[in-house]
Each structure stands twice: as C-alpha cells, then as structure tokens.
Design a protein around this motif. Structure first.
Motif, PDB file in Angstrom:
ATOM      1  N   LYS A 115       0.842  -1.197   0.000  1.00  0.00           N
ATOM      2  CA  LYS A 115       0.000   0.000   0.000  1.00  0.00           C
ATOM      3  C   LYS A 115       0.881   1.252   0.000  1.00  0.00           C
ATOM      4  O   LYS A 115       2.021   1.227   0.471  1.00  0.00           O
ATOM      5  CB  LYS A 115      -0.902   0.004   1.242  1.00  0.00           C
ATOM      6  CG  LYS A 115      -1.871  -1.175   1.306  1.00  0.00           C
ATOM      7  CD  LYS A 115      -2.869  -1.166   0.163  1.00  0.00           C
ATOM      8  CE  LYS A 115      -3.864  -2.325   0.292  1.00  0.00           C
ATOM      9  NZ  LYS A 115      -4.831  -2.357  -0.833  1.00  0.00           N
ATOM     10  N   PRO A 116       0.353   2.365  -0.526  1.00  0.00           N
ATOM     11  CA  PRO A 116       1.144   3.602  -0.582  1.00  0.00           C
ATOM     12  C   PRO A 116       1.608   4.044   0.807  1.00  0.00           C
ATOM     13  O   PRO A 116       0.909   3.838   1.805  1.00  0.00           O
ATOM     14  CB  PRO A 116       0.158   4.623  -1.188  1.00  0.00           C
ATOM     15  CG  PRO A 116      -0.861   3.805  -1.891  1.00  0.00           C
ATOM     16  CD  PRO A 116      -0.982   2.530  -1.125  1.00  0.00           C
ATOM     17  N   GLU A 117       2.766   4.656   0.848  1.00  0.00           N
ATOM     18  CA  GLU A 117       3.326   5.113   2.120  1.00  0.00           C
ATOM     19  C   GLU A 117       2.396   6.088   2.816  1.00  0.00           C
ATOM     20  O   GLU A 117       2.284   6.098   4.051  1.00  0.00           O
ATOM     21  CB  GLU A 117       4.691   5.762   1.879  1.00  0.00           C
ATOM     22  CG  GLU A 117       5.518   6.000   3.135  1.00  0.00           C
ATOM     23  CD  GLU A 117       5.940   4.716   3.814  1.00  0.00           C
ATOM     24  OE1 GLU A 117       6.068   4.733   5.061  1.00  0.00           O
ATOM     25  OE2 GLU A 117       6.118   3.697   3.117  1.00  0.00           O
ATOM     26  N   GLU A 118       1.694   6.914   2.022  1.00  0.00           N
ATOM     27  CA  GLU A 118       0.775   7.899   2.612  1.00  0.00           C
ATOM     28  C   GLU A 118      -0.363   7.201   3.370  1.00  0.00           C
ATOM     29  O   GLU A 118      -0.795   7.652   4.428  1.00  0.00           O
ATOM     30  CB  GLU A 118       0.183   8.799   1.521  1.00  0.00           C
ATOM     31  CG  GLU A 118       1.203   9.651   0.793  1.00  0.00           C
ATOM     32  CD  GLU A 118       1.961   8.865  -0.279  1.00  0.00           C
ATOM     33  OE1 GLU A 118       1.554   7.717  -0.592  1.00  0.00           O
ATOM     34  OE2 GLU A 118       2.970   9.397  -0.790  1.00  0.00           O
ATOM     35  N   GLU A 119      -0.841   6.078   2.830  1.00  0.00           N
ATOM     36  CA  GLU A 119      -1.920   5.338   3.478  1.00  0.00           C
ATOM     37  C   GLU A 119      -1.435   4.712   4.791  1.00  0.00           C
ATOM     38  O   GLU A 119      -2.146   4.736   5.802  1.00  0.00           O
ATOM     39  CB  GLU A 119      -2.449   4.247   2.542  1.00  0.00           C
ATOM     40  CG  GLU A 119      -3.608   3.454   3.137  1.00  0.00           C
ATOM     41  CD  GLU A 119      -4.143   2.389   2.185  1.00  0.00           C
ATOM     42  OE1 GLU A 119      -4.876   1.495   2.667  1.00  0.00           O
ATOM     43  OE2 GLU A 119      -3.826   2.443   0.979  1.00  0.00           O
ATOM     44  N   ILE A 120      -0.224   4.167   4.758  1.00  0.00           N
ATOM     45  CA  ILE A 120       0.336   3.555   5.975  1.00  0.00           C
ATOM     46  C   ILE A 120       0.579   4.618   7.037  1.00  0.00           C
ATOM     47  O   ILE A 120       0.253   4.439   8.211  1.00  0.00           O
ATOM     48  CB  ILE A 120       1.644   2.808   5.631  1.00  0.00           C
ATOM     49  CG1 ILE A 120       1.356   1.685   4.637  1.00  0.00           C
ATOM     50  CG2 ILE A 120       2.294   2.254   6.906  1.00  0.00           C
ATOM     51  CD1 ILE A 120       2.592   0.963   4.132  1.00  0.00           C
ATOM     52  N   GLU A 121       1.133   5.753   6.615  1.00  0.00           N
ATOM     53  CA  GLU A 121       1.387   6.862   7.541  1.00  0.00           C
ATOM     54  C   GLU A 121       0.083   7.367   8.153  1.00  0.00           C
ATOM     55  O   GLU A 121       0.005   7.620   9.366  1.00  0.00           O
ATOM     56  CB  GLU A 121       2.082   7.996   6.789  1.00  0.00           C
ATOM     57  CG  GLU A 121       2.418   9.205   7.627  1.00  0.00           C
ATOM     58  CD  GLU A 121       3.763   9.120   8.311  1.00  0.00           C
ATOM     59  OE1 GLU A 121       3.974   9.899   9.257  1.00  0.00           O
ATOM     60  OE2 GLU A 121       4.583   8.279   7.900  1.00  0.00           O
ATOM     61  N   ALA A 122      -0.960   7.479   7.319  1.00  0.00           N
ATOM     62  CA  ALA A 122      -2.253   7.956   7.812  1.00  0.00           C
ATOM     63  C   ALA A 122      -2.838   6.989   8.839  1.00  0.00           C
ATOM     64  O   ALA A 122      -3.438   7.405   9.842  1.00  0.00           O
ATOM     65  CB  ALA A 122      -3.217   8.132   6.640  1.00  0.00           C
ATOM     66  N   PHE A 123      -2.654   5.681   8.609  1.00  0.00           N
ATOM     67  CA  PHE A 123      -3.170   4.703   9.572  1.00  0.00           C
ATOM     68  C   PHE A 123      -2.457   4.850  10.912  1.00  0.00           C
ATOM     69  O   PHE A 123      -3.093   4.861  11.969  1.00  0.00           O
ATOM     70  CB  PHE A 123      -3.010   3.280   9.047  1.00  0.00           C
ATOM     71  CG  PHE A 123      -3.271   2.255  10.112  1.00  0.00           C
ATOM     72  CD1 PHE A 123      -4.553   2.068  10.615  1.00  0.00           C
ATOM     73  CD2 PHE A 123      -2.232   1.510  10.651  1.00  0.00           C
ATOM     74  CE1 PHE A 123      -4.796   1.148  11.630  1.00  0.00           C
ATOM     75  CE2 PHE A 123      -2.462   0.592  11.666  1.00  0.00           C
ATOM     76  CZ  PHE A 123      -3.749   0.410  12.155  1.00  0.00           C
ATOM     77  N   TYR A 124      -1.130   4.940  10.867  1.00  0.00           N
ATOM     78  CA  TYR A 124      -0.387   5.125  12.116  1.00  0.00           C
ATOM     79  C   TYR A 124      -0.883   6.365  12.857  1.00  0.00           C
ATOM     80  O   TYR A 124      -1.102   6.339  14.080  1.00  0.00           O
ATOM     81  CB  TYR A 124       1.101   5.258  11.826  1.00  0.00           C
ATOM     82  CG  TYR A 124       1.851   3.940  11.767  1.00  0.00           C
ATOM     83  CD1 TYR A 124       1.994   3.147  12.899  1.00  0.00           C
ATOM     84  CD2 TYR A 124       2.433   3.505  10.583  1.00  0.00           C
ATOM     85  CE1 TYR A 124       2.699   1.949  12.855  1.00  0.00           C
ATOM     86  CE2 TYR A 124       3.138   2.301  10.528  1.00  0.00           C
ATOM     87  CZ  TYR A 124       3.266   1.521  11.665  1.00  0.00           C
ATOM     88  OH  TYR A 124       3.956   0.339  11.621  1.00  0.00           O
ATOM     89  N   ARG A 125      -1.060   7.457  12.135  1.00  0.00           N
ATOM     90  CA  ARG A 125      -1.493   8.700  12.763  1.00  0.00           C
ATOM     91  C   ARG A 125      -2.886   8.577  13.371  1.00  0.00           C
ATOM     92  O   ARG A 125      -3.212   9.236  14.362  1.00  0.00           O
ATOM     93  CB  ARG A 125      -1.475   9.830  11.721  1.00  0.00           C
ATOM     94  CG  ARG A 125      -0.106  10.456  11.535  1.00  0.00           C
ATOM     95  CD  ARG A 125       0.274  11.246  12.778  1.00  0.00           C
ATOM     96  NE  ARG A 125       1.661  11.713  12.736  1.00  0.00           N
ATOM     97  CZ  ARG A 125       2.254  12.338  13.732  1.00  0.00           C
ATOM     98  NH1 ARG A 125       1.594  12.552  14.856  1.00  0.00           N
ATOM     99  NH2 ARG A 125       3.512  12.723  13.632  1.00  0.00           N
ATOM    100  N   SER A 126      -3.726   7.735  12.785  1.00  0.00           N
ATOM    101  CA  SER A 126      -5.085   7.568  13.307  1.00  0.00           C
ATOM    102  C   SER A 126      -5.079   6.890  14.681  1.00  0.00           C
ATOM    103  O   SER A 126      -6.064   6.946  15.411  1.00  0.00           O
ATOM    104  CB  SER A 126      -5.934   6.742  12.337  1.00  0.00           C
ATOM    105  OG  SER A 126      -5.515   5.380  12.325  1.00  0.00           O
ATOM    106  N   MET A 127      -3.955   6.237  15.036  1.00  0.00           N
ATOM    107  CA  MET A 127      -3.847   5.552  16.329  1.00  0.00           C
ATOM    108  C   MET A 127      -2.682   6.110  17.141  1.00  0.00           C
ATOM    109  O   MET A 127      -2.083   5.413  17.967  1.00  0.00           O
ATOM    110  CB  MET A 127      -3.674   4.043  16.117  1.00  0.00           C
ATOM    111  CG  MET A 127      -4.811   3.383  15.360  1.00  0.00           C
ATOM    112  SD  MET A 127      -4.631   1.576  15.280  1.00  0.00           S
ATOM    113  CE  MET A 127      -4.901   1.115  16.989  1.00  0.00           C
TER     114      MET A 127
END
Length: 546
Positions: A319-331
């Motif tokens: 998955k795109p790095e932006e999607e992974i980064e956004a998931f981390y930020r959501s938690m």
C-alpha cells in the motif's frame, strides 16, 4: 552435577522423560560447556544447555512455550539425554528371544499381562489405543470427542470440576493423547483428522472447569499450537484456507483469555503467504472496530496488537506510504503503535524521522517513567549510530539524572567517555544529585565507594541489604555490620512471639559468624538475649542452635 530437575515443574519433567525415552532427542553435541540438540515432535526445535555459568544452567529452546520464559519438555528431554550420556542401555533380551517367548505364551496370559502393563502406564496405553484404532476395520480413528471426554471424565469430580491434585494427571494424559494419536494421524497424512482432533482438545481445555494454578491450560494450549504449526507446514493451500477460517472463527467464539491470545498469535505469525494478506487484513479491521468499542483495561493492548498487525499487512500488500502513515497517525495516542512506527522508520534507515517521533513520544508519555526511559535509551542509541556525539552525551546525562536515574548501565557508559581525573568530579556530582532519590548501591560498588555503601546498609530496613553486601563489607566494616545485626535482631525480637519467627531470627544470627570477631560478639549477644527474655522458653531453646 547441576540440580537441573529442580528447574522444571513435575508435569514438564515427566513429559521430557517421555520424549527422551521415545527417542525424540537427536544430534546431541557438546562443545565448550554448551550442549545442543534437536528435539523432534510436533515440530523440530533446537535446544541448548549452557554450563558456562558456575553452578547455574542456562536453558534455551525455540518452542512457543519456552518463548514465554517457561522451562519446557524439550529442555527436559535434552537434560535427560545429557545426564544419561545419550547412550541407550543394551537390551537384556534380543528381539528373537522375545519373539520366542511371546510365541510360547498362551493368549490368555498375554492379554492379562498386556492389560496390567497398560493400566500402569498411560503413555503406553495411548500408544496402544492408537495402534488398535489403526488396525480397525474402517481404518478411522475413534471419535475424538469421545476419547477426549473419556479423559475429562476420568479426572472431574461429581460437580464437573478438576481439582488441583488431579490437574497434573489431566494435563499429562491429554498431552500424551496429542503426542500419540495426533502424531499417528499426521504420519499417515490424515491432516484434516489431526487438525480436528487437536481443535477438540483445544476447545475442551477452554471449557473445562479446572484449578489451573500450575498452568496446565497454558501448557496444553501451547502443545496444540505446536501441532498446528506442524500441520501447516505439511498441507496444501486448500487445507490452509480451511484452517484459517477455523482460527478466524475462534476470535469470536473463544471466551478463555489465554487461549484467545494463542489464537491471535497463530493468526499473526502463521499464514505468512501473500494469498492470506487480504483475508487477514479484513479480519484485523473487523477486530479493530470491535475492540475500539470496548472500555475494559485490555483495550489499549488489543488495539496495539491488531493495529501493529494491520500496519504490517498494509506494508506486505504494498500500500502507498501515505496510506500507511495515515493509519499510524489515526492511532497515534497508543504508545505501542508509535513504537511500531519508530521501528519501521529505523528499518527503513529513516533515523531522523525516528528521532523526531521519539522526542514527541517522550512528551506524550511523560507520565509513564518506564516508557519514557525506553524512548530515551533508544534516542541515545540512535544519536550514537549517527555519530552525533554532542547529542549522544547530552542524552546520557538526561538518562542518568531524569529518565533512568541511577542506571548502572548508563553510569558505566558515561564513565567510559572520560579519563579518570575528569570522571571523579562528574561521579561525585551524580552521587550528590541522586542521593535520597534512587538506590545507588550498584554505582557505589562499581566505584568502590564502600564507605557510601556501608552508610546505605546502616540506614536500610531490616537485614535484606546487609545480607546482600556482607561478602563485600565484612572485612572493611566488621564492627558496624555487627552492630547493624544486633540492632535489627533486637527490633525483630521485640515484635516476635512465635517459635517459627524465633527460628528465622536465629538463622539470621548465623551470618554474624562470617564477620571478623563475629563469633565472640555473637556469643556475648546470645547471653544478652537470654538475660533480656528469660520468660521466652521457645526463644531460649532456639538460641541453643547458635
């Protein structure tokens, strides 16, 4: 010889002996005080025994049960093999002699003798049951529910409960059942039946009412895990799909917390093939939604577990790095998730980003000193890796004064940066700043400041610290140590009135003999106590043992 048997619980020792006697220990090698071997079973595991520490035995095994810092049956099996020299005693009778004897014995005598042996040895009984099932007319094993229920019924009382005294036998019999019947099915490539049988055992131990004080449920749960691992290594993709579906269902159906953790571990660590990534991701997202609604104390732990797994799956799926980064930020409020993100940055050699998040985490988790200490240590190590000596040294000082005050490891690391003459004033300042806030005993020993250590011993509660440092201090401060013993023993006697306590106090008094001039002082002290407590006959009798 090291008393290794005392390191194992009785049921583990019994299972280890059974494994050794059945020939599961292979490739036993001894080199430089380290014995290594492979123990075969539901999975092959490497085991090591390390004798390099004086009077101690280091034990290591690759199995899941040992990963939780338990001593396992594989370790015990290798210990038995080592003790016996890995030499099987020569049989008293040859095979041909036994065959002749069996042929000359009538059937009724043979049946009676076999029944007597099987009643005495449940391990052999399970093996025999497996053989008899194998030779049955339909070629199928008996209903696993029936076999498991027979074992359960053997140990439950009238109310359906397995008490403490019976729990060991219950666990041993079920473990033997798995080791024989499940392994027989696997050897015959009847993987689906082996899986169903193991599942039956696993579900049964989750439902049975038992006094689990000695960890029988965890022991059996890990036995099941080992067999699942073995089956997964042998079956095709269709069978793996069926197994994944069953494990996935258990997340909703299981109510036993420890067994649920085992299922979570299976889903997290097995099924690593790319074909399972999407399925695992969907299931993980469902679990995250469910856990997020919870309000119990385990919510944060579960969110961290499933959240970390989701991040790894997103990465595995590309998955795109932006999607992974956004998931981390959501938690981001979950410290374990941030730790996962920091490790990801380190793995990607994005050290500057890892440092940035570590600094942020120190602020976010400032109320949790232990967690902050871990962040701060990571930060120190990253500065060292980058070659940023100024920041590295600054971080060491922060650790020794704030985030991990009094740490011997940090103290020594800091000491190594300075010549002896420069180090002395730094050391004294550390002692001055931290005195009264944290224990500095180990630091005093490191610097051979025995005067400061002795002062701490004198101020300490009772004799715990005194006993710990007696070998170091007894020749340097004998009079002060003897006074410390007398002071604390007087205090203990003032509050004691039972023979059991008197006996414990007299045992402590024996330490005084180890101190120079201690025997003389002790003899005088005993006379003082006799004069002080003439109406305590139990004490007077115990003092005779001094």
């Amino acid at each position: 010889m090291v008393d290794w048997q005392s390191l194992f619980e009785p049921r583990i020792l019994e299972r280890g002996l059974n494994y050794y006697q059945r020939g599961h220990v292979a490739e036993l090698i001894e080199e430089d005080g380290v014995i290594s071997a492979i123990v075969t079973g539901s999975e092959d595991y490497e085991v090591e025994l390390d004798f390099n520490e004086e009077d101690n035995l280091g034990l290591y095994c690759e199995c899941p049960y040992a990963a939780e810092l338990n001593t396992c049956k594989h370790m015990a099996a290798v210990c038995f093999a080592w003790e016996d020299g890995a030499k099987q005693a020569a049989p008293a009778f040859s095979k041909s002699e036994l065959e002749e004897s069996v042929a000359a014995t009538d059937e009724a005598t043979l049946r009676a003798f076999l029944l007597e042996i099987l009643q005495k040895d449940q391990g052999l009984a399970q093996r025999f049951m497996g053989k008899s099932q194998k030779s049955g007319t339909d070629g199928n094993a008996a209903d696993p529910y029936l076999q498991v229920n027979q074992i359960v019924n053997r140990y439950t009382d009238y109310s359906g409960f397995i008490n403490y005294d019976r729990a060991f036998g219950f666990a041993s019999d079920l473990s033997e059942f798995l080791d024989t019947v499940a392994q027989q099915l696997i050897a015959e490539e009847r993987y689906h039946e082996a899986f169903e049988l193991t599942n039956t055992v696993f579900q049964t131990i989750g439902e049975v009412e038992i006094d689990d004080s000695n960890g029988e449920i965890g022991f059996l749960g890990n036995e099941c895990y080992e067999i699942w691992q073995q089956i997964l290594s042998l079956v095709d993709s269709d069978m793996k799909q069926k197994m994944f579906a069953w494990f996935s269902r258990q997340l909703d159906e299981l109510e036993h917390d420890f067994l649920l953790e085992i299922i979570q571990q299976v889903i997290a660590e097995e099924f690593q093939e790319f074909d399972f990534a999407e399925q695992k991701l969907r299931r993980v997202e469902e679990m995250l939604e469910e856990v997020d609604k919870q309000e119990d104390f385990g919510r944060d732990y579960s969110l961290a577990f499933w959240g970390t797994m989701k991040a790894e799956l997103l990465d595995q799926l590309g998955k795109p790095e932006e999607e992974i980064e956004a998931f981390y930020r959501s938690m981001w409020d979950n410290s374990e998730i941030r730790q996962s993100y920091i490790q990801r940055c380190i793995n990607q050699q994005n050290i500057s980003r890892a440092i940035e998040v570590l600094k942020e985490s120190i602020v976010l988790d400032k109320e949790y000193r232990g967690v902050v200490g871990e962040y701060s240590t990571q930060l120190k190590d990253l500065y060292l890796e980058l070659g940023d000596k100024k920041s590295y040294v600054k971080q060491l000082y922060r650790l020794i004064y704030e985030d991990d005050p009094g740490s011997l490891e940090i103290f020594i690391e800091l000491k190594q940066l300075y010549p002896a003459d420069e180090w002395l004033p730094i050391r004294e300042n550390i002692f001055k700043q931290l005195a009264g806030e944290v224990e500095l005993d180990d630091l005093y020993v490191e610097e051979q400041r025995y005067d400061l250590l002795m002062a701490e011993v004198e101020k300490s509660y009772l004799l715990y610290k005194t006993q710990s440092y007696l070998p170091i201090l007894k020749d340097r401060y004998p009079e002060r140590l003897l006074e410390k013993y007398k002071k604390e023993i007087r205090s203990m006697l003032y509050e004691s009135s039972s023979r059991k306590k008197y006996r414990g106090i007299v045992y402590l008094m024996q330490d005084m003999k180890k101190i120079p001039d201690g025997k003389k002082v002790l003899a005088e002290f005993v006379q003082e106590l006799r004069a002080t407590y003439p109406r305590r006959p139990a004490l007077l009798e115990e003092l005779e043992c001094v």
